[in-house]
Design a protein around this motif. Structure first.
Motif, PDB file in Angstrom:
ATOM      1  N   THR A 280       0.740  -1.106  -0.013  1.00  0.00           N
ATOM      2  CA  THR A 280       0.016   0.050   0.164  1.00  0.00           C
ATOM      3  C   THR A 280       0.948   1.412   0.018  1.00  0.00           C
ATOM      4  OG1 THR A 280      -0.243   0.260   2.442  1.00  0.00           O
ATOM      5  CG2 THR A 280      -1.718  -1.274   1.277  1.00  0.00           C
ATOM      6  N   LEU A 281       2.079   1.303   0.782  1.00  0.00           N
ATOM      7  CA  LEU A 281       2.982   2.305   0.621  1.00  0.00           C
ATOM      8  C   LEU A 281       3.576   2.487  -0.725  1.00  0.00           C
ATOM      9  CD1 LEU A 281       4.673   1.883   3.707  1.00  0.00           C
ATOM     10  CD2 LEU A 281       3.085   3.587   3.255  1.00  0.00           C
ATOM     11  N   LEU A 282       4.189   1.282  -1.384  1.00  0.00           N
ATOM     12  CA  LEU A 282       4.761   1.363  -2.652  1.00  0.00           C
ATOM     13  C   LEU A 282       3.971   1.814  -3.809  1.00  0.00           C
ATOM     14  CD1 LEU A 282       6.832  -2.186  -2.408  1.00  0.00           C
ATOM     15  CD2 LEU A 282       7.288   0.112  -1.671  1.00  0.00           C
ATOM     16  N   TYR A 283       2.686   1.454  -3.655  1.00  0.00           N
ATOM     17  CA  TYR A 283       1.864   1.980  -4.782  1.00  0.00           C
ATOM     18  C   TYR A 283       1.413   3.370  -4.574  1.00  0.00           C
ATOM     19  CZ  TYR A 283       0.300  -2.587  -6.824  1.00  0.00           C
ATOM     20  OH  TYR A 283       0.547  -3.878  -7.431  1.00  0.00           O
ATOM     21  N   ARG A 284       1.568   4.056  -3.706  1.00  0.00           N
ATOM     22  CA  ARG A 284       1.127   5.481  -3.274  1.00  0.00           C
ATOM     23  C   ARG A 284       2.203   6.452  -3.620  1.00  0.00           C
ATOM     24  NH1 ARG A 284      -1.228   5.713   2.480  1.00  0.00           N
ATOM     25  NH2 ARG A 284      -0.398   3.586   2.913  1.00  0.00           N
ATOM     26  N   PHE A 285       3.580   5.894  -3.538  1.00  0.00           N
ATOM     27  CA  PHE A 285       4.635   6.765  -3.388  1.00  0.00           C
ATOM     28  C   PHE A 285       5.602   6.409  -4.564  1.00  0.00           C
ATOM     29  CE2 PHE A 285       2.642   6.981   0.949  1.00  0.00           C
ATOM     30  CZ  PHE A 285       2.211   8.241   0.732  1.00  0.00           C
ATOM     31  N   ASP A 286       6.633   7.290  -4.953  1.00  0.00           N
ATOM     32  CA  ASP A 286       7.663   6.981  -5.876  1.00  0.00           C
ATOM     33  C   ASP A 286       8.520   6.023  -5.167  1.00  0.00           C
ATOM     34  OD1 ASP A 286       7.153   8.869  -7.685  1.00  0.00           O
ATOM     35  OD2 ASP A 286       8.523  10.315  -6.889  1.00  0.00           O
ATOM     36  N   PRO A 287       9.318   5.146  -5.821  1.00  0.00           N
ATOM     37  CA  PRO A 287      10.236   4.086  -5.264  1.00  0.00           C
ATOM     38  C   PRO A 287      11.323   4.603  -4.182  1.00  0.00           C
ATOM     39  CG  PRO A 287       9.943   3.792  -7.656  1.00  0.00           C
ATOM     40  CD  PRO A 287       9.248   5.207  -7.196  1.00  0.00           C
ATOM     41  N   THR A 288      11.670   3.743  -3.128  1.00  0.00           N
ATOM     42  CA  THR A 288      12.832   4.276  -2.506  1.00  0.00           C
ATOM     43  C   THR A 288      14.035   4.703  -3.642  1.00  0.00           C
ATOM     44  OG1 THR A 288      13.499   2.040  -2.376  1.00  0.00           O
ATOM     45  CG2 THR A 288      12.088   2.968  -0.416  1.00  0.00           C
ATOM     46  N   GLY A 289      14.609   5.690  -3.044  1.00  0.00           N
ATOM     47  CA  GLY A 289      16.032   6.150  -3.928  1.00  0.00           C
ATOM     48  C   GLY A 289      15.418   7.203  -4.980  1.00  0.00           C
ATOM     49  N   ILE A 290      14.168   7.476  -5.069  1.00  0.00           N
ATOM     50  CA  ILE A 290      13.674   8.633  -6.152  1.00  0.00           C
ATOM     51  C   ILE A 290      13.495   9.832  -5.339  1.00  0.00           C
ATOM     52  CG2 ILE A 290      12.051   9.322  -7.670  1.00  0.00           C
ATOM     53  CD1 ILE A 290      13.829   7.306  -8.687  1.00  0.00           C
TER      54      ILE A 290
ATOM     55  N   GLY B 291      -7.477  10.974  -2.391  1.00  0.00           N
ATOM     56  CA  GLY B 291      -6.762  10.208  -3.442  1.00  0.00           C
ATOM     57  C   GLY B 291      -6.164   9.068  -3.351  1.00  0.00           C
ATOM     58  N   ASP B 292      -5.342   8.921  -2.174  1.00  0.00           N
ATOM     59  CA  ASP B 292      -4.701   7.591  -2.142  1.00  0.00           C
ATOM     60  C   ASP B 292      -5.678   6.484  -2.048  1.00  0.00           C
ATOM     61  OD1 ASP B 292      -2.193   8.774  -2.415  1.00  0.00           O
ATOM     62  OD2 ASP B 292      -1.752   9.049   0.184  1.00  0.00           O
ATOM     63  N   LEU B 293      -6.842   6.760  -1.266  1.00  0.00           N
ATOM     64  CA  LEU B 293      -7.747   5.643  -0.963  1.00  0.00           C
ATOM     65  C   LEU B 293      -8.255   5.308  -2.340  1.00  0.00           C
ATOM     66  CD1 LEU B 293      -9.558   6.896   2.260  1.00  0.00           C
ATOM     67  CD2 LEU B 293      -8.142   5.097   2.034  1.00  0.00           C
ATOM     68  N   TRP B 294      -8.687   6.220  -3.283  1.00  0.00           N
ATOM     69  CA  TRP B 294      -8.934   5.957  -4.463  1.00  0.00           C
ATOM     70  C   TRP B 294      -8.039   5.222  -5.293  1.00  0.00           C
ATOM     71  CZ3 TRP B 294      -6.512   8.537  -8.852  1.00  0.00           C
ATOM     72  CH2 TRP B 294      -6.822   8.130  -9.885  1.00  0.00           C
ATOM     73  N   LEU B 295      -6.809   5.561  -5.248  1.00  0.00           N
ATOM     74  CA  LEU B 295      -5.626   4.784  -5.960  1.00  0.00           C
ATOM     75  C   LEU B 295      -5.520   3.229  -5.493  1.00  0.00           C
ATOM     76  CD1 LEU B 295      -3.021   5.317  -8.114  1.00  0.00           C
ATOM     77  CD2 LEU B 295      -2.024   5.138  -5.896  1.00  0.00           C
ATOM     78  N   LEU B 296      -5.588   3.092  -4.128  1.00  0.00           N
ATOM     79  CA  LEU B 296      -5.248   1.819  -3.660  1.00  0.00           C
ATOM     80  C   LEU B 296      -6.423   0.875  -4.068  1.00  0.00           C
ATOM     81  CD1 LEU B 296      -3.789   2.664   0.007  1.00  0.00           C
ATOM     82  CD2 LEU B 296      -2.594   1.459  -2.174  1.00  0.00           C
ATOM     83  N   SER B 297      -7.697   1.444  -3.843  1.00  0.00           N
ATOM     84  CA  SER B 297      -8.937   0.703  -4.293  1.00  0.00           C
ATOM     85  C   SER B 297      -8.828   0.283  -5.707  1.00  0.00           C
ATOM     86  CB  SER B 297     -10.221   1.459  -3.989  1.00  0.00           C
ATOM     87  OG  SER B 297     -10.543   1.991  -2.719  1.00  0.00           O
ATOM     88  N   ALA B 298      -8.644   1.071  -6.399  1.00  0.00           N
ATOM     89  CA  ALA B 298      -8.530   0.860  -8.114  1.00  0.00           C
ATOM     90  C   ALA B 298      -7.402  -0.279  -8.473  1.00  0.00           C
ATOM     91  CB  ALA B 298      -8.534   2.002  -8.788  1.00  0.00           C
TER      92      ALA B 298
ATOM     93  N   ILE C 234      -6.461   0.089   5.476  1.00  0.00           N
ATOM     94  CA  ILE C 234      -6.083   1.602   5.223  1.00  0.00           C
ATOM     95  C   ILE C 234      -7.392   2.229   5.770  1.00  0.00           C
ATOM     96  CG2 ILE C 234      -5.140   3.291   3.838  1.00  0.00           C
ATOM     97  CD1 ILE C 234      -3.078   1.252   4.715  1.00  0.00           C
ATOM     98  N   PHE C 235      -8.278   1.950   4.942  1.00  0.00           N
ATOM     99  CA  PHE C 235      -9.763   2.517   4.933  1.00  0.00           C
ATOM    100  C   PHE C 235     -10.210   2.650   6.549  1.00  0.00           C
ATOM    101  CE2 PHE C 235     -10.256   2.562   0.328  1.00  0.00           C
ATOM    102  CZ  PHE C 235     -11.079   3.384   0.356  1.00  0.00           C
ATOM    103  N   LEU C 236     -10.122   1.447   7.247  1.00  0.00           N
ATOM    104  CA  LEU C 236     -10.455   1.467   8.606  1.00  0.00           C
ATOM    105  C   LEU C 236      -9.661   2.795   9.258  1.00  0.00           C
ATOM    106  CD1 LEU C 236     -10.808  -2.220   9.335  1.00  0.00           C
ATOM    107  CD2 LEU C 236     -12.683  -0.534   8.933  1.00  0.00           C
ATOM    108  N   SER C 237      -8.346   2.644   9.114  1.00  0.00           N
ATOM    109  CA  SER C 237      -7.422   3.576   9.878  1.00  0.00           C
ATOM    110  C   SER C 237      -7.916   4.856   9.565  1.00  0.00           C
ATOM    111  CB  SER C 237      -6.190   3.076   9.733  1.00  0.00           C
ATOM    112  OG  SER C 237      -5.156   4.020  10.342  1.00  0.00           O
ATOM    113  N   ALA C 238      -7.954   5.291   8.223  1.00  0.00           N
ATOM    114  CA  ALA C 238      -8.110   6.655   7.768  1.00  0.00           C
ATOM    115  C   ALA C 238      -9.192   7.670   8.469  1.00  0.00           C
ATOM    116  CB  ALA C 238      -8.122   6.646   6.318  1.00  0.00           C
ATOM    117  N   PHE C 239     -10.190   6.789   8.979  1.00  0.00           N
ATOM    118  CA  PHE C 239     -11.285   7.408   9.709  1.00  0.00           C
ATOM    119  C   PHE C 239     -11.432   7.362  11.059  1.00  0.00           C
ATOM    120  CE2 PHE C 239     -12.475   6.403   5.147  1.00  0.00           C
ATOM    121  CZ  PHE C 239     -12.470   7.722   4.512  1.00  0.00           C
ATOM    122  N   ARG C 240      -9.926   6.624  11.664  1.00  0.00           N
ATOM    123  CA  ARG C 240     -10.109   6.578  13.163  1.00  0.00           C
ATOM    124  C   ARG C 240      -8.782   7.267  13.665  1.00  0.00           C
ATOM    125  NH1 ARG C 240     -12.022   0.155  13.708  1.00  0.00           N
ATOM    126  NH2 ARG C 240     -13.844   0.124  12.721  1.00  0.00           N
ATOM    127  N   LYS C 241      -8.940   8.140  14.896  1.00  0.00           N
ATOM    128  CA  LYS C 241      -7.858   8.467  15.344  1.00  0.00           C
ATOM    129  C   LYS C 241      -7.391   7.364  16.684  1.00  0.00           C
ATOM    130  CE  LYS C 241      -6.007  12.621  17.840  1.00  0.00           C
ATOM    131  NZ  LYS C 241      -4.948  12.847  16.939  1.00  0.00           N
TER     132      LYS C 241
END
Length: 396
Positions: A193-203, A296-303, A379-386
């Motif tokens: 879920t991290l690798l899909y949302r962000f640039d690769p390590t080293g970029i 935006g991240d939630l949409w990307l991960l879902s898709a 990720i969805f469950l965590s995104a809406f809970r403190k």
């Protein structure tokens, strides 16, 4: 029947409209992989590095896992000036282990942080206190977590890489140690879920709000922390590493997130349940993101991660009753088979990020794409809970 096919085609077109742009974004990130900075390697110190680094470790009941870190830090050379353990009144003997290490290596010292203020989270508070008590003669500050296992030459490698590349802040992605079947299956899906949302390590990421960081090994110029007033910008964040790194990047400093699998190992959580509960609680990065970025991240991960397996399985279950001649339906199947192919191929890319030598059921790593829908759900469950509880502390 015609009405049913019309509904299926319309729904397929709707899913395509969701998934196609997300796939394009994913591919644009993955294509950057060959341009990555090479992994950090262990290096020997040179005289100019003498006493240039202060190490700070926050602890709270870490007796069962801190020993490899203490041993690894004692094997670092003269570039390390001091190793400050900031303990938050541990009750399990953690301070005794640090005091025993201090007898062998006088660079170790232990302090107890002040009572936690109402608007601070425990980890950034401990790190902030350690920073304030670190030597002003040190050029660099290195925050490390108690569950890490550094190789000899790690700190020298960090200093030399940061100086050579002009980084003001460098953090590392580690090699994860896996032991139990459930985590071998779930943990790689959560990592993805991290690798899909962000640039690769080293970029080098140009946008400050998309910078990634890892507080398990957080290496920063001390002068930069002075400029940003230590950890205050991340005081209420449950992902303080990313929050602080993005604040530093937005302040005009150069921030890098590099591959540290060759020099840093970590044993984060014991089993799938703890991995789901503890790591999944902070992976959404909501404390470091705007609401628009989070959605935006939630949409990307879902898709691109959550839906492909479910869509392909749906085709396998219902294809006998649904002809595959409508073009949206065929396109949808092809796209999701393509996304699953990418996902399984990514296993070979992330395999060096895992130490499975002592793992029971290590082969389940290769089936971790089957856990993707659960990972996205987490990720969805965590995104809406403190969080109400974190590392042994309760928060209101």
């Amino acid at each position: 029947m015609i009405g049913w096919l019309t509904i299926v085609s319309a729904f397929s077109l709707f899913l395509l409209l969701i998934q196609v742009p997300a796939t394009a974004i994913l591919l644009s990130r993955l294509f950057k992989g060959p341009l990555r900075h090479p992994p950090i390697t262990s290096q020997h110190p040179t005289p100019e590095l003498l006493g240039s680094v202060s190490v700070v470790i926050p602890t709270l009941n870490e007796a069962l896992r801190i020993s490899p870190l203490l041993t690894g830090l004692s094997r670092q050379s003269y570039e390390v000036r001091e190793i400050i353990v900031v303990d938050s009144n541990s009750q399990d003997g953690t301070p005794d282990l640090v005091k025993a290490a201090q007898k062998q290596d006088p660079r170790f010292r232990i302090m107890t942080d002040d009572p936690l203020p109402a608007n601070w989270v425990g980890r950034p508070w401990a790190l902030h206190n350690g920073f304030l008590h670190s030597s002003e003669a040190s050029e660099w500050f290195l925050g490390m977590d108690a569950d890490t296992q550094p190789s000899p030459g790690l700190v020298a490698g960090l200093v030399k890489t940061a100086v050579a590349e002009g980084y003001d802040l460098v953090s590392l992605s580690p090699q994860f140690i896996l032991k139990y079947p459930g985590e071998c299956w779930l943990q790689p899906a959560l990592l993805m879920t991290l690798l899909y949302r962000f640039d690769p390590t080293g970029i080098n990421t140009e946008q400050a709000e998309r910078v990634m960081a890892n507080g398990q090994c957080f290496f920063c110029r001390r002068s930069v922390l002075v400029d940003v007033n230590g950890y205050t910008s991340a005081k209420s964040s449950f992902c303080d590493d990313v929050t602080l790194a993005r604040h530093i990047a937005a302040s005009g400093f150069k921030v890098g997130f590099l591959d540290g699998a060759k020099v840093l190992k970590v044993r984060m959580y014991e089993g799938a349940k703890e991995t789901w509960t503890e790591w999944g609680r902070s992976l959404d990065l909501k404390d470091a993101s705007s609401r628009s970025l989070l959605w935006g991240d939630l949409w990307l991960l879902s898709a691109v991660q959550g839906l492909p397996l479910l869509i392909v399985l749906s085709f396998l279950l219902f294809s006998p009753s649904v002809p595959l001649n409508p073009s949206p339906l065929l396109l949808l199947l092809g796209l999701n088979l393509f996304l699953l192919l990418i996902r399984f191929a990514m296993l070979f890319a992330i395999a060096p990020s895992y130490d499975r030598t002592l793992a029971r059921g290590g082969w389940l790593f290769w089936l971790s794409p089957l856990a993707d829908p659960l990972a996205v759900l987490r990720i969805f469950l965590s995104a809406f809970r403190k969080p109400r509880q974190w590392r042994g502390r309760e928060y209101s």
